[in-house]
Motif scaffolding. Structure first.
Motif, short mmCIF file in Angstrom:
data_model
loop_
_atom_site.label_atom_id
_atom_site.label_comp_id
_atom_site.label_asym_id
_atom_site.label_seq_id
_atom_site.Cartn_x
_atom_site.Cartn_y
_atom_site.Cartn_z
N ARG A 155 0.84 -1.21 0.00
CA ARG A 155 0.00 0.00 0.00
C ARG A 155 0.87 1.25 0.00
N GLN A 156 1.89 1.25 0.86
CA GLN A 156 2.71 2.44 0.97
C GLN A 156 3.54 2.69 -0.28
N ASN A 157 4.10 1.63 -0.86
CA ASN A 157 4.87 1.81 -2.10
C ASN A 157 3.98 2.33 -3.23
N ALA A 158 2.77 1.78 -3.33
CA ALA A 158 1.84 2.22 -4.36
C ALA A 158 1.41 3.67 -4.13
N PHE A 159 1.16 4.01 -2.87
CA PHE A 159 0.74 5.37 -2.54
C PHE A 159 1.85 6.37 -2.88
N GLU A 160 3.10 6.01 -2.57
CA GLU A 160 4.22 6.89 -2.89
C GLU A 160 4.39 7.03 -4.40
N ALA A 161 4.15 5.92 -5.14
CA ALA A 161 4.22 5.99 -6.60
C ALA A 161 3.15 6.93 -7.14
N LEU A 162 1.95 6.86 -6.60
CA LEU A 162 0.86 7.74 -7.03
C LEU A 162 1.20 9.20 -6.73
N ALA A 163 1.89 9.43 -5.62
CA ALA A 163 2.25 10.80 -5.24
C ALA A 163 3.25 11.41 -6.22
N GLN A 164 3.93 10.58 -7.00
CA GLN A 164 4.89 11.08 -7.98
C GLN A 164 4.24 11.39 -9.33
N LEU A 178 -7.32 4.49 1.14
CA LEU A 178 -6.62 4.12 2.37
C LEU A 178 -7.52 4.32 3.58
N ASP A 179 -8.29 5.39 3.55
CA ASP A 179 -9.16 5.72 4.67
C ASP A 179 -10.31 4.71 4.80
N ASP A 180 -10.81 4.24 3.65
CA ASP A 180 -11.92 3.29 3.66
C ASP A 180 -11.48 1.86 3.92
N ASN A 181 -10.16 1.62 3.79
CA ASN A 181 -9.63 0.27 3.94
C ASN A 181 -9.75 -0.18 5.39
N SER A 182 -10.16 -1.43 5.58
CA SER A 182 -10.29 -1.95 6.94
C SER A 182 -8.92 -2.14 7.60
N ALA A 183 -7.86 -2.28 6.79
CA ALA A 183 -6.51 -2.42 7.33
C ALA A 183 -5.98 -1.04 7.72
N PHE A 184 -5.38 -0.96 8.90
CA PHE A 184 -4.89 0.32 9.41
C PHE A 184 -3.67 0.79 8.63
N HIS A 185 -3.69 2.06 8.24
CA HIS A 185 -2.52 2.68 7.59
C HIS A 185 -2.17 3.91 8.41
N HIS A 186 -0.96 3.91 8.96
CA HIS A 186 -0.60 4.94 9.94
C HIS A 186 -0.71 6.35 9.33
N PRO A 187 -1.35 7.27 10.04
CA PRO A 187 -1.52 8.63 9.50
C PRO A 187 -0.20 9.34 9.24
N LYS A 188 0.85 8.99 9.99
CA LYS A 188 2.16 9.61 9.75
C LYS A 188 2.66 9.28 8.35
N LEU A 189 2.38 8.06 7.88
CA LEU A 189 2.79 7.67 6.53
C LEU A 189 2.05 8.49 5.48
N ILE A 190 0.78 8.79 5.77
CA ILE A 190 0.00 9.61 4.83
C ILE A 190 0.59 11.02 4.76
N THR A 191 0.87 11.61 5.93
CA THR A 191 1.44 12.96 5.95
C THR A 191 2.77 13.01 5.22
#
Length: 362
Positions: A155-164, A178-191
């Motif tokens: 998830r994080q690698n894909a999210f970083e790729a999208l950010a580019q 990410l927000d709707d996903n039942s799996a927790f994604h740390h907010p610090k990673l989003i920021t």
């Protein structure tokens, strides 16, 4: 007889471990040799194409590259080789990367079917080396699937790729997934990820601020932190959010930090109220507000912070002393009464803070 069997068992285990270590060492050696060969072949192939056809890589080269990049070692070799070429000749390397954009697009469907590790590395390669703008719908779709369905690393690698990809709408969609996903994604990673967004960060901040209330509390905190760092956001709305005691605690604390970085006179009275919170169960408001008040200089702020030095909560005293130092309060004039007073904890905190700051500046 039992002792002898135990000895034989120990010997057998030791021999098995020795064989395992030898086998693993042989495997690692073989892997290193094969990886070096793969890297050499990749370097030769890319070097030839970049030198001869940097602007327009041939169809034959792109077909061969597509087939090779279906293997994880080849992805690693490509990453290493491109890093070296880019350091030597950035202009031609960038032209070449633009020319092979369709190679990454052909690989998108293939990697959708692979294991999470392979998917994650493919997403990492896209983040580093995919240059087509606007991005192919196939690439965006694949990365969105990874964001929605993957492990935390994927998830994080894909999210970083999208950010580019420099597309505000794409990143907002990804955060909602990410927000709707039942799996927790740390907010610090989003920021941290939105802070490396390759496009217009202010436009992204404005888009996220517009939809702020639609996100979960954890994601709202991540977005408010981003707004704080970009000095964007609706101050009036954030102030009302900070004042609302029905709102999640972490969101309100994120708003306090927002007004620490982005001082606003209308927020000062609320911060003062938070700083004087006497409920021991709500000490976090007093602690964070004590830090925030460093952005609101004045005699009243000095007096309020001096009062906080007597708080029973260590964090409140610590932050109050830090803010007093940052505001330029002096031991001789402003804090003489504290140092001569009866509160040992207040005296020690002030002395500790001044000693620490002076040592740091030395």
């Amino acid at each position: 007889m039992q002792v002898e069997w135990l000895i034989f068992f120990y010997i057998g285990v030791s021999v098995a471990m020795a064989f395992f270590d030898l086998g693993f060492a042989a495997f690692e050696h073989t892997r290193d040799v094969l990886f070096k060969r793969e890297t050499q072949r990749m370097a030769l192939s890319l070097n030839e194409e970049i030198v001869l056809n940097a602007k327009f890589p041939t169809a034959k080269h792109k077909h061969r590259l597509t087939q090779r990049l279906k293997r994880l070692p080849a992805l690693e070799a490509f990453d290493l080789t491109m890093q070296q070429f880019r350091g030597l000749d950035e202009e031609n390397a960038e032209m070449y990367l633009l020319g092979i954009g369709d190679v990454f697009e052909r690989l998108a469907l293939y990697y959708q079917q692979k294991k999470p590790l392979n998917k994650a590395y493919y997403a990492y390669i896209l983040k580093r080396w995919y240059r087509t703008r606007p991005a192919s719908p196939a690439i965006v779709h694949t990365l969105m699937l990874f964001v929605e369905q993957g492990t935390v690393f994927l998830r994080q690698n894909a999210f970083e790729a999208l950010a580019q990809l420099e597309d505000v709408d794409v990143v907002v969609r990804a955060i909602k997934l990410l927000d709707d996903n039942s799996a927790f994604h740390h907010p610090k990673l989003i920021t941290e990820t939105v802070l490396i967004f390759a496009g217009d960060k202010d436009a992204l901040a404005d888009a996220l601020a517009a939809d702020l209330d639609d996100f979960s509390p954890a994601t709202q905190c991540a977005i408010i932190n981003f707004l704080r760092m970009r000095h964007r956001g609706d101050r009036a709305h954030l102030l009302e959010t900070m004042k609302d005691d029905q709102i999640d605690r972490e969101i309100r604390l994120a708003c306090v930090r927002y007004f620490m970085t982005n001082p606003w006179s209308q927020a000062e009275s609320v911060l003062r109220t938070f700083a004087q919170e006497s409920d021991s169960g709500e000490w976090e408001y007093a602690s964070v507000a004590a830090s925030a008040l460093a952005a609101y200089p004045g005699p009243e702020t000095i007096e309020l912070l001096k009062g906080l030095l007597t708080s029973p909560v260590w964090y409140v005293r610590y932050n109050a002393a830090k803010s007093l130092y940052d505001l330029g309060a002096t031991l001789e004039a402003d804090l003489a009464d504290v140092l001569e007073g009866d509160d040992r904890y207040a005296r020690e905190m002030v002395q500790y803070r001044w000693d620490f700051e002076e040592a740091s500046e030395a």
